[in-house]
Write an enzyme that holds these catalytic residues in place. Sequence first.
Site, PDB file in Angstrom:
ATOM      1  N   ASP A  92       6.531  -6.672  -1.516  1.00  0.00           N
ATOM      2  CA  ASP A  92       5.444  -6.849  -0.564  1.00  0.00           C
ATOM      3  C   ASP A  92       5.977  -6.398   0.801  1.00  0.00           C
ATOM      4  O   ASP A  92       7.098  -6.721   1.176  1.00  0.00           O
ATOM      5  CB  ASP A  92       5.050  -8.328  -0.536  1.00  0.00           C
ATOM      6  CG  ASP A  92       3.886  -8.613   0.387  1.00  0.00           C
ATOM      7  OD1 ASP A  92       3.509  -7.729   1.162  1.00  0.00           O
ATOM      8  OD2 ASP A  92       3.360  -9.733   0.333  1.00  0.00           O
ATOM      9  N   SER A  93       5.157  -5.682   1.561  1.00  0.00           N
ATOM     10  CA  SER A  93       5.630  -5.074   2.804  1.00  0.00           C
ATOM     11  C   SER A  93       5.841  -6.067   3.935  1.00  0.00           C
ATOM     12  O   SER A  93       6.406  -5.713   4.968  1.00  0.00           O
ATOM     13  CB  SER A  93       4.622  -4.023   3.281  1.00  0.00           C
ATOM     14  OG  SER A  93       3.422  -4.661   3.693  1.00  0.00           O
ATOM     15  N   GLY A  94       5.385  -7.296   3.777  1.00  0.00           N
ATOM     16  CA  GLY A  94       5.481  -8.262   4.860  1.00  0.00           C
ATOM     17  C   GLY A  94       4.181  -8.455   5.606  1.00  0.00           C
ATOM     18  O   GLY A  94       4.106  -9.273   6.526  1.00  0.00           O
ATOM     19  N   GLY A  95       3.140  -7.723   5.231  1.00  0.00           N
ATOM     20  CA  GLY A  95       1.861  -7.844   5.912  1.00  0.00           C
ATOM     21  C   GLY A  95       1.292  -9.251   5.842  1.00  0.00           C
ATOM     22  O   GLY A  95       0.754  -9.762   6.835  1.00  0.00           O
ATOM     23  N   PHE A  96       1.426  -9.911   4.696  1.00  0.00           N
ATOM     24  CA  PHE A  96       0.901 -11.270   4.574  1.00  0.00           C
ATOM     25  C   PHE A  96       1.701 -12.233   5.441  1.00  0.00           C
ATOM     26  O   PHE A  96       1.145 -13.161   6.027  1.00  0.00           O
ATOM     27  CB  PHE A  96       0.927 -11.737   3.118  1.00  0.00           C
ATOM     28  CG  PHE A  96       0.395 -13.141   2.945  1.00  0.00           C
ATOM     29  CD1 PHE A  96      -0.967 -13.374   2.948  1.00  0.00           C
ATOM     30  CD2 PHE A  96       1.251 -14.212   2.805  1.00  0.00           C
ATOM     31  CE1 PHE A  96      -1.470 -14.668   2.808  1.00  0.00           C
ATOM     32  CE2 PHE A  96       0.765 -15.504   2.662  1.00  0.00           C
ATOM     33  CZ  PHE A  96      -0.596 -15.728   2.665  1.00  0.00           C
ATOM     34  N   ASP A 146       0.311  -3.439   6.109  1.00  0.00           N
ATOM     35  CA  ASP A 146      -1.100  -3.662   6.423  1.00  0.00           C
ATOM     36  C   ASP A 146      -1.253  -4.925   7.243  1.00  0.00           C
ATOM     37  O   ASP A 146      -0.315  -5.702   7.397  1.00  0.00           O
ATOM     38  CB  ASP A 146      -1.921  -3.774   5.137  1.00  0.00           C
ATOM     39  CG  ASP A 146      -1.567  -5.018   4.328  1.00  0.00           C
ATOM     40  OD1 ASP A 146      -0.381  -5.430   4.373  1.00  0.00           O
ATOM     41  OD2 ASP A 146      -2.443  -5.580   3.657  1.00  0.00           O
ATOM     42  N   GLN A 194      -8.314  -3.229   2.266  1.00  0.00           N
ATOM     43  CA  GLN A 194      -8.696  -4.393   3.059  1.00  0.00           C
ATOM     44  C   GLN A 194     -10.206  -4.362   3.305  1.00  0.00           C
ATOM     45  O   GLN A 194     -10.918  -3.656   2.611  1.00  0.00           O
ATOM     46  CB  GLN A 194      -7.890  -4.416   4.362  1.00  0.00           C
ATOM     47  CG  GLN A 194      -6.410  -4.742   4.180  1.00  0.00           C
ATOM     48  CD  GLN A 194      -6.156  -6.188   3.756  1.00  0.00           C
ATOM     49  OE1 GLN A 194      -7.055  -7.039   3.763  1.00  0.00           O
ATOM     50  NE2 GLN A 194      -4.929  -6.473   3.358  1.00  0.00           N
ATOM     51  N   GLY A 221      -5.923  -9.111   1.025  1.00  0.00           N
ATOM     52  CA  GLY A 221      -6.854  -9.846   1.850  1.00  0.00           C
ATOM     53  C   GLY A 221      -7.842 -10.696   1.102  1.00  0.00           C
ATOM     54  O   GLY A 221      -8.915 -11.009   1.626  1.00  0.00           O
ATOM     55  N   ASP A 271       0.164 -11.340  -8.845  1.00  0.00           N
ATOM     56  CA  ASP A 271       1.289 -12.186  -8.464  1.00  0.00           C
ATOM     57  C   ASP A 271       0.749 -13.398  -7.741  1.00  0.00           C
ATOM     58  O   ASP A 271      -0.343 -13.361  -7.169  1.00  0.00           O
ATOM     59  CB  ASP A 271       2.266 -11.438  -7.549  1.00  0.00           C
ATOM     60  CG  ASP A 271       1.783 -11.435  -6.098  1.00  0.00           C
ATOM     61  OD1 ASP A 271       2.307 -12.230  -5.287  1.00  0.00           O
ATOM     62  OD2 ASP A 271       0.863 -10.653  -5.772  1.00  0.00           O
ATOM     63  N   HIS A 340       8.159 -23.664 -17.343  1.00  0.00           N
ATOM     64  CA  HIS A 340       6.961 -23.833 -18.162  1.00  0.00           C
ATOM     65  C   HIS A 340       5.790 -23.033 -17.594  1.00  0.00           C
ATOM     66  O   HIS A 340       5.128 -22.284 -18.319  1.00  0.00           O
ATOM     67  CB  HIS A 340       6.572 -25.305 -18.258  1.00  0.00           C
ATOM     68  CG  HIS A 340       5.168 -25.483 -18.747  1.00  0.00           C
ATOM     69  ND1 HIS A 340       4.842 -25.500 -20.083  1.00  0.00           N
ATOM     70  CD2 HIS A 340       3.984 -25.565 -18.068  1.00  0.00           C
ATOM     71  CE1 HIS A 340       3.534 -25.599 -20.211  1.00  0.00           C
ATOM     72  NE2 HIS A 340       2.991 -25.642 -19.007  1.00  0.00           N
TER      73      HIS A 340
END
Length: 376
Positions: A92-96, A146, A194, A221, A271, A340
């Site tokens: 993940d690019s770090g946008g979140f 993003d 987005q 998003g 994910d 589990h």
Amino acid sequence: MKFQLQYTDSKTNARAGLITTDHGQIETPIFMPVGTIGSVKAVHLTELKDDIKAQIILGNTYHLYLRPGLDVLERAGGLHRFNGFDRPILTDSGGFQVFSLSAIRKLREEGAEFRSHIDGSKHFFTPERVMDIERSIGADIMMAFDECTPGDADYDYARTSMELTHRWLDRCVARFKETEPKYGYHQSLFPIVQGCVYRDLRARSAEYIASKDAEGNAIGGLAVGEPVEKMYEMIELVNGILPADKPRYLMGVGTPVNILEGIERGVDMFDCVMPTRNGRNGMLFTKQGIMNMRNKKWETDFSPIEPDGASYVDTLYSKAYLRHLFHAQELLAMQIASIHNLAFYLWLVGEARKHIIVGDFATWKPRMVQQISTRL
């Protein structure tokens, strides 16, 4: 990277495919355990590979950049060699993370300025810098940088943010094309759709992302505060525009039911931190429904956690013992629950794939949704 679309369901948009990377193949639909800092929390590598049967995991650009840092990762020869996971990895690019750090970050055309959650130090991510970082991490699949808008963003903000994401994507693509992988294997770049919950923005963004002819595409998003019905509506809309011959990745989603609904609408990759995060807090997802392992009802239930479960821990330990571990705040409880839940998620997408191939997904899925939604 290659993607082969193998089967499509005749009554829904569900599909089964095969992604081939230099680190191995991925059968879709697939769930990807989240290994934010290079480690899937509470899960040993051998369990991740042999019991959970993870075909691909995630790392996170923001977190890995801060710790252990690029120097360590480059000296190790990339994240695969650093953490020992020799199967595909996506970053993940770090946008979140930039979205979630709204109180300590500033966005502008050039990029995003933020302060580390670890020590408060100031950093600046540009699209070009993010591409360089992901090259250093060495993931098989790199995400474009993003801005992730909140689910309740107004139209003007969502449009401005989407347009910024598109301009950043152009810069990501340019930087990606002018750089090479550092560790001798191929890396792919996925752009991100987005547009919040607005149909015209989502359609416009999906068309723009599709025009880039990337090796795969992502939907971002969503599951960030919008009604679940809106999420499903946006997935269906976007997947009607994104090319069918490329894998589609729905980022950060979600519950087992969310995943089945996404598969029905044509998503290939998922994910979410939910199986491990909820597991560490005592919530187990099972084939019969959802269990809160802190509840008194399990105190003297000495039956297996799940008799026909997907993991070895399901028959090795009883419900009563796992409840005891949670109440004693024993670390083993979090490990058992995480193993589990991840094994269940991988089992679920594997079952979906089987039913797509057999041709009865449309009748299997509603029954499974009702079953796994039950509170036990």
